[in-house]
Design a protein around this motif. Structure first.
Motif, short mmCIF file in Angstrom:
data_model
loop_
_atom_site.label_atom_id
_atom_site.label_comp_id
_atom_site.label_asym_id
_atom_site.label_seq_id
_atom_site.Cartn_x
_atom_site.Cartn_y
_atom_site.Cartn_z
N ALA A 375 0.85 -1.20 0.00
CA ALA A 375 0.00 0.00 0.00
C ALA A 375 0.88 1.25 0.00
O ALA A 375 2.00 1.23 0.51
N HIS A 376 0.35 2.30 -0.58
CA HIS A 376 1.02 3.60 -0.62
C HIS A 376 1.50 4.04 0.77
O HIS A 376 2.54 4.65 0.93
N GLU A 377 0.73 3.69 1.80
CA GLU A 377 1.06 4.10 3.17
C GLU A 377 2.13 3.22 3.80
O GLU A 377 2.32 3.23 5.02
N GLN A 378 2.85 2.47 3.00
CA GLN A 378 3.96 1.63 3.48
C GLN A 378 3.50 0.49 4.38
O GLN A 378 4.16 0.18 5.38
N ASN A 379 2.35 -0.08 4.06
CA ASN A 379 1.89 -1.29 4.73
C ASN A 379 1.72 -2.37 3.67
O ASN A 379 1.80 -2.09 2.47
N LEU A 380 1.43 -3.59 4.13
CA LEU A 380 1.13 -4.67 3.18
C LEU A 380 -0.35 -5.02 3.26
O LEU A 380 -1.01 -4.75 4.28
N VAL A 381 -0.84 -5.63 2.21
CA VAL A 381 -2.27 -5.95 2.15
C VAL A 381 -2.43 -7.41 1.71
O VAL A 381 -1.74 -7.84 0.78
N LEU A 382 -3.29 -8.13 2.40
CA LEU A 382 -3.74 -9.43 1.88
C LEU A 382 -5.13 -9.15 1.32
O LEU A 382 -6.05 -8.79 2.06
N ALA A 383 -5.27 -9.29 0.01
CA ALA A 383 -6.46 -8.74 -0.64
C ALA A 383 -7.66 -9.68 -0.64
O ALA A 383 -8.78 -9.23 -0.85
N ASP A 384 -7.46 -10.96 -0.42
CA ASP A 384 -8.57 -11.91 -0.62
C ASP A 384 -8.72 -12.88 0.55
O ASP A 384 -8.48 -14.08 0.40
N VAL A 385 -9.12 -12.37 1.69
CA VAL A 385 -9.21 -13.21 2.88
C VAL A 385 -10.67 -13.54 3.17
O VAL A 385 -11.53 -12.65 3.19
N GLU A 386 -10.93 -14.81 3.42
CA GLU A 386 -12.30 -15.21 3.80
C GLU A 386 -12.65 -14.61 5.16
O GLU A 386 -11.86 -14.75 6.11
N GLN A 387 -13.79 -13.98 5.26
CA GLN A 387 -14.17 -13.36 6.54
C GLN A 387 -14.20 -14.37 7.68
O GLN A 387 -13.82 -14.08 8.79
N GLY A 388 -14.60 -15.59 7.35
CA GLY A 388 -14.68 -16.64 8.36
C GLY A 388 -13.32 -17.01 8.93
O GLY A 388 -13.24 -17.70 9.95
N ARG A 389 -12.23 -16.57 8.28
CA ARG A 389 -10.89 -16.93 8.77
C ARG A 389 -10.14 -15.72 9.33
O ARG A 389 -8.94 -15.80 9.60
N LEU A 390 -10.85 -14.62 9.52
CA LEU A 390 -10.16 -13.41 9.98
C LEU A 390 -9.55 -13.58 11.37
O LEU A 390 -8.46 -13.09 11.65
N PHE A 391 -10.26 -14.30 12.24
CA PHE A 391 -9.76 -14.48 13.60
C PHE A 391 -8.43 -15.26 13.58
O PHE A 391 -7.45 -14.89 14.22
N GLU A 392 -8.47 -16.30 12.75
CA GLU A 392 -7.27 -17.14 12.60
C GLU A 392 -6.10 -16.29 12.06
O GLU A 392 -4.96 -16.37 12.54
N LEU A 393 -6.39 -15.47 11.07
CA LEU A 393 -5.35 -14.62 10.48
C LEU A 393 -4.81 -13.64 11.51
O LEU A 393 -3.60 -13.42 11.63
N TRP A 394 -5.71 -13.03 12.27
CA TRP A 394 -5.29 -12.06 13.30
C TRP A 394 -4.33 -12.71 14.29
O TRP A 394 -3.27 -12.16 14.61
N GLN A 395 -4.67 -13.92 14.72
CA GLN A 395 -3.81 -14.61 15.69
C GLN A 395 -2.42 -14.87 15.10
O GLN A 395 -1.41 -14.68 15.75
N ALA A 396 -2.41 -15.28 13.83
CA ALA A 396 -1.11 -15.59 13.20
C ALA A 396 -0.31 -14.30 12.97
O ALA A 396 0.89 -14.26 13.22
N ALA A 397 -0.97 -13.25 12.50
CA ALA A 397 -0.26 -12.01 12.17
C ALA A 397 0.30 -11.34 13.42
O ALA A 397 1.35 -10.71 13.39
N ARG A 398 -0.42 -11.50 14.54
CA ARG A 398 0.03 -10.89 15.80
C ARG A 398 1.39 -11.40 16.23
O ARG A 398 2.20 -10.68 16.79
N LYS A 399 1.63 -12.68 15.95
CA LYS A 399 2.88 -13.31 16.39
C LYS A 399 4.08 -12.60 15.78
O LYS A 399 5.17 -12.61 16.35
N ASP A 400 3.91 -12.03 14.60
CA ASP A 400 5.05 -11.40 13.93
C ASP A 400 4.91 -9.89 13.85
O ASP A 400 5.44 -9.25 12.94
N ALA A 401 4.18 -9.32 14.81
CA ALA A 401 4.01 -7.86 14.89
C ALA A 401 3.46 -7.27 13.60
O ALA A 401 3.87 -6.20 13.16
#
Ligand code: HEM
Ligand code: SF4
Length: 563
Positions: A375-401
Motif C-alpha cells: 500500500a502507498h502508506e507503506q503497509n502490506l495488504v492481503l487482498a482476498d481473505v475469507e471473513q470466516g478466517r479473519l480471527f485465525e489470520l489475526w492470531q497468526a499475524a500478531r505473532k510477527d508484529a
C-alpha cells in the motif's frame, strides 16, 4: 498476477548481464565513477550515506509469496536482514555492496523481479490502488492496464533520458488511494469494462520543493488511445522540459510555465501524429494481459462463519479493534482485504524484517491465494481473505508484529529514511517517528484521536509526503542542527491538498511535545465525531499557532541559557 513470458524473462536477464559487465568495467577502472553513476542509477542502485542502496520494483504493488521469500533470503545474505517499503511500490535494501549487486539482480530474475527504472530520469514504477480488482467502489480493474503501461514504459528507447523522472499512477476507484493529484501523470479509469472505458488524465502534480496540484488535461479518453496519448505528453516534456536545472526539470514545472491550455495544445498536436498508430491498444492485447488478473477461486460464505465472527468480536476486544482498523470491504461477499501493519511500536515505518517477509509469504499462501500487495502508506495488504478466517489470520499475524490495529491512526505514519540513511537529508525522520510511536503507543489514546495522518520527510524532496499529511513534519537544517517545520491540514484522497506551515521550525527534542500540544488543541476544540482534519478545516490554523510559539520561546530561552 502477471507471469513473465520468455521474452520478458530474456529482457531482464540480459539487462542483469549487461549490468554485471558494467560493474566489472567500473571495478577494473575502465569506467570512472561519473561514467558508472548513470548506469547504476538505471538499475536502481544509489550510493547513500553509509552504503549503497538497491531499490527493487514491485510493479503496481503486487507481490507473490515466492517473491517475498526470495527478498527475505536476499536481505539476509546480502543486507542486514531487513528492507524498507516505499510509498511507490518499491522495496529498498539499504546495506548492500556494489560488488554484490550483479548477483542480487541475477537472483531477482529467478522470481521475475528487477530494479530497472526504479531510479534515473525515466518513467518510474507504475503505481495503483492496493485494493485494485477487489474494491467495492471500483468500476474497472486497473491492473491489466497498469501491466500494459509497465511493458510499454520498460526501457522505452525514446524515454530513457528524460529531463527528469515521470511518476504515473492509475486507479479505477471513486475513492482516491493513489495520490492522483500529486503525480506527474495520473490516470483515472471511468467505466465498468473494456467496451466503454475511458480515462480522465491529470498532469503536472507533484510534491518536492515546489508542491503543485495536478490539473485535468483530458476527460473521456478512450482506453485504446492510452499509450499514444501518454507518448504525446512525454514527448512534449522530453522536448521542452528544462535540462539545465534539476530543480526546475519536473513535468509539473513545464506545465506551470506553459500553462495547462498551451501544454494541452502541444500535447494534442503531438498526439495528432500518434493517434490511431501502432500504439493503439486492441481488445485482444487487453484480454491477453487481463487473463493474468482473473479472479481467484472464491468460495461461497456460510451463515455459520458470519455468526462465528460476531462471537469472536464480542469475546476479544483486541480482535474487534483490529477488525475496525485493518479490515477493508471486498466486492465479493464473504471476503475482506486486510492491512498487515508495518507500523508496530519501535518499527521504522515501512521497514520489514526478513522473518516478517517470510511470515507474510506464509500468510499469503494460507489466506490470500499466495499474493500480497504493497500500500502507498507503506503497509502490506492481503487482498482476498475469507471473513470466516479473519480471527485465525489475526492470531497468526500478531505473532510477527503484523497486526498493530493502527491503520489510519496517528502512528500509521508515512516516513522516509531521512538522515539515518539518505545522503540528501537535512534531518533524521525515523528517530522522530519512533519518538511519536513511543509517546502515543497507548491504543485507547490512538482510537480516541481517531483518523489522522502524520507524514515525515527528512528534506524538501518530500519522499515522506509531509505536505499532504494532516500533520506534516519536514526536516530542515538550521546551522547544522536538525530542526523540523510543522504543517497542518494537508490531506490525501479525492480532496487532496497541501498543508499550511503554522510557525517557526523547532529542534528535534521539541517535536513530540509540539505534536502533543497540537493534539491537545484538537481534543479541546473538536465536535463529536469530528476528525482532526475536519476540526482544522473548521477552526483554521490560528488556535494551533501558540503550540509552535511556545516551543519556539522555550528553544530560545534554552539557547540563551546555554550561551
Ligand atoms: C534513501 C534514498 C532516497 C533518495 C536519495 C531519494 C531521493 C529523492 C529525490 C531527490 C526526490 C525529488 C525528485 C524531484 O523533485 O525531482 C524524491 C522524490 C520522491 N521520493 Fe524519494 N528518495 C529516497 C527514498 C525514498 C523513499 C524511501 C520513499 C518512500 C517512503 C520515497 C518516495 C519519494 C516520492 C513519493 C517522491 C516524489 C515526491 C513528489 O511528489 O515530488 N523516496 N526522492
Ligand atoms: S525526503 Fe529527503 S531525506 Fe527523505 S528520503 Fe527523500 S531525499 Fe532523503
Amino acid at each position: 498476477m502477471y507471469r513473465y513470458n520468455p521474452d520478458d524473462l530474456a529482457l531482464i536477464r540480459e539487462r542483469a548481464a549487461q549490468f554485471r559487465a558494467q560493474v566489472a568495467r567500473w571495478r577494473s577502472g575502465a569506467l570512472r565513477d561519473e561514467e558508472f553513476r548513470p548506469l547504476r542509477l538505471q538499475n536502481g542502485l544509489y550510493v547513500q550515506r553509509h552504503a549503497p542502496m538497491l531499490r527493487v520494483a514491485v510493479p503496481y504493488g503486487m507481490i507473490s509469496a515466492v517473491q517475498l521469500r526470495k527478498l527475505a533470503d536476499i536481505s539476509r545474505r546480502y543486507d542486514k536482514g531487513f528492507g524498507h517499503f516505499t510509498t511507490r511500490h518499491n522495496l529498498q535494501l539499504n546495506w548492500i555492496r556494489i560488488e554484490d549487486a550483479p548477483d542480487i539482480l541475477d537472483e531477482l530474475t529467478e522470481v521475475e523481479m528487477h530494479s530497472i527504472q526504479t531510479s534515473g530520469n525515466c518513467i518510474r514504477n507504475i503505481t495503483t490502488d492496493p485494493f485494485a480488482g477487489i474494491a467495492p467502489d471500483e468500476g474497472m480493474d486497473p491492473r491489466p492496464l497498469a501491466e500494459i503501461l509497465r511493458q510499454w514504459s520498460a526501457m522505452h528507447p525514446e524515454f530513457s533520458f528524460l529531463p527528469r523522472k515521470i511518476k504515473i499512477a492509475i486507479s479505477g476507484s471513486a475513492g482516491d488511494r493513489v495520490l492522483s493529484w500529486y503525480h506527474d501523470i495520473a490516470l483515472r479509469l471511468d467505466g465498468e469494462d473494456e467496451e466503454g472505458a475511458t480515462f480522465t488524465v491529470i498532469v503536472g502534480g507533484g510534491l518536492g520543493r515546489t508542491p503543485l496540484r495536478g490539473q485535468i488535461i483530458e476527460q473521456g479518453l478512450p482506453w485504446r488511445h492510452l499509450l499514444s496519448y501518454l507518448e504525446a505528453i512525454v514527448r512534449v516534456f522530453n522536448l521542452h522540459g528544462r535540462r539545465d536545472n534539476p530543480y526546475k526539470a519536473r513535468l509539473k514545472i513545464l506545465v506551470q510555465r506553459l500553462g495547462l491550455a498551451e501544454f494541452s495544445r502541444q500535447t494534442r498536436d503531438e498526439w495528432a501524429h500518434l493517434k490511431g498508430g501502432p500504439a493503439t491498444l486492441t481488445k485482444a492485447e487487453y484480454q491477453r494481459v487481463a487473463a493474468h488478473f482473473s479472479p481467484p477461486a472464491y468460495r461461497s460464505p456460510t451463515a455459520q462463519s458470519a455468526a462465528r465472527l460476531t462471537t469472536r468480536k464480542t469475546a476479544h476486544p483486541d480482535f474487534a479493534r483490529w477488525l475496525e482498523r485493518a479490515v477493508h470491504p471486498h466486492k465479493i461477499p464473504g471476503y475482506a482485504a486486510v492491512i498487515l501493519s508495518l507500523k508496530a511500536p519501535g518499527q521504522a515505518p515501512g521497514d520489514i524484517t526478513a522473518a516478517q517477509m517470510e511470515s507474510v509469504a506464509a500468510l499469503a499462501d494460507d489466506f490470500s491465494f499466495g499474493e500480497a500487495r504493497i500500500a502507498h502508506e507503506q503497509n502490506l495488504v492481503l487482498a482476498d481473505v475469507e471473513q470466516g478466517r479473519l480471527f485465525e489470520l489475526w492470531q497468526a499475524a500478531r505473532k510477527d508484529a503484523l497486526a498493530t490495529p493502527n491503520t489510519g491512526l496517528l502512528t500509521d505514519m508515512i516516513c522516509c529514511p531521512g538522515g539515518d540513511f539518505c545522503d540528501l537529508a537535512n534531518a533524521r525522520s525515523v528517530a522522530i517517528a519512533r519518538a511519536i510511536q513511543t509517546r502515543f503507543a497507548d491504543l485507547d489514546t490512538l482510537f480516541d484521536l481517531g483518523e489522522i495522518s502524520l507524514n515525515i520527510s527528512g528534506c524538501v524532496n518530500a519522499c515522506g509526503h509531509h505536505h499532504v499529511g494532516n500533520i506534516g513534519i519536514l526536516g530542515v537544517d538550521r546551522q547544522s542542527e536538525e530542526f523540523y517545520q510543522i504543517t497542518l491540514g494537508g490531506s490525501q484522497g479525492s480532496a487532496a491538498h497541501i498543508g499550511k506551515v503554522i510557525g517557526p521550525a523547532v529542534p528535534a527534542a521539541r517535536v513530540v511535545d509540539v505534536v502533543a500540544r497540537i493534539l491537545a488543541v484538537y481534543r479541546r476544540e473538536r465536535r463529536p465525531d469530528e476528525t482532526f482534519l475536519r476540526t482544522f478545516d473548521r477552526i483554521g490554523s490560528a488556535p494551533f499557532k501558540p503550540c509552535l510559539r511556545a516551543a519556539d520561546a522555550e528553544t530560545r530561552a534554552e539557547t540563551a541559557a546555554r550561551n
